[in-house]
Write a protein that holds these residues in place. Sequence first.
Motif: not given
Length: 519
Positions: A319-344
Amino acid sequence: MAALLCSLLSADGGKVLVFPADGSHWVNMKVLIQELHSRGHNITVIKPKTSGYIKAESHQYQSITLDVVPGFDVNEMNNFATKMMQLLREFHISGLAYIKAGDEFMKMVDNIHKAVVDKMQKIFEDAKLMQFFQEAEYDVLLTDPCFGGGVLLAHRLGLPLVFNVRWTILEDGHYTVAPSPLSYVPIVGSELTDKMSFWQRVKNVFFSLMVLYNRNMIKEPHYTPFVHRHFGPDVHYDELVQAADIWLMRTDFTFEFPRPTMPNIVYMGGFQCKPSKVLPQDLKDFVQSSAEHGVIIMSLGTLVGNLPEDIAEDVAAAFAQLPQKVIWRHTGKRPSTLGNNTLLVDWLPQNDLLGHPKTRLFVAHGGTNGLQEAIYHGVPIVGLPLVFDQRDNLFRMRAKGVARVLDIGTLNKDNFLEVLKVVLYEPSYRKNIQELSRLHRDQPMKPLDRAMFWIEFVMRHKGAAHLKTNSYKMSWIQYHCIDVITLLLASVTLMSLICILTVKCLWCKVFGGKKNNPK
């Protein structure tokens, strides 16, 4: 309970008894309940004592809480889904993992159906409860036949029966009630279309036999003895299911392949879908910040709030390599690779996000509800099937050119990113899903209105006997005319034999006599 009975007897409108299945099945049953309530009907819901979804109190229905009705343990189902994911990942290392996954699924299903029958026995033996149900004078019983409790109770009470259905015991409801020629009707799970080669038809027959075997392994030890005990030795469970008045089918032919149907099957695919509402301000601002690139929505349904950490890391990195914004339903541990474009988020308004004009892609597990919302709003799909019917559902979407599917066992950052880019930037996916959306919406009557009409029809007319075929009362030999074919073959054989003997006799009489009379 007496107070509840008095309120039922004094209510206006029809009286609907609902015997639901818990979990995600309740989500769409609740849509029907809400609409029935808005039309002035009185709803009573049989609620499990422990339920992750069904509330005891609601202004839309009254509930009867019974500790003998199987509930839905959210933690238990989450653990099952996690275990199945682990087995699916092992499948690519060892073929035994696939067998183990199937075995685990069958064990779970067997335990659930055993519990259903055991608990229905207790309901039937509770004289006060059964008297209460009888005196309430319901007009119809609405149930999901994936489990048999509602079917058994409706016949015990002599009530008209309406199904909110996709599944009966381990098979698509169509196969239970409608003709399903194996030459062009693919068995669920076979991953075949309605256009099959010879070897694909062989595969389809094999899957049909496998489903029949698994179904009988559940039905015969649990439901058959119960039905014989309470309804007579000549009555079979399938007869009770096939005698339902109306089958409200949670699908339509933008999802199904063309196939025979029956007059009492009413298609209401997408009945839960509706125009999107305004997003909450925080989500609205995040979506608007995507500019021309748009937004990707990812949700894996009610059972799976989080993926294994290594998979979550790969998903986040892609997801971090895409120009799109991402809304991801995720209740687990926050991934270390999470990009600024992704909202958990812990929860997301899925229908409203799918209906937003900036939404470009839906990453989904393949549940029927989510796929129908994607069709309704015209959003292409990347599928990550996990359990149950999800793989087959996504196969159907892939066959229609609106989805790509990636196996959870082989997912990594690179192949996930590649699939995302294909669906995002190949125009055919959006074009095809928007065409499906137009076909789905182009109906003379909304699916929910159609469902309401037929439920109320059954209440008005005390059933819909004129729409039901008597084929379910016929034996397998009668249904396939084996007895007629046998008679015809015997008749042809007999007539042929008579003709042969007659000709032989005449031959001997004419030519045999000449030999015995020499000149």
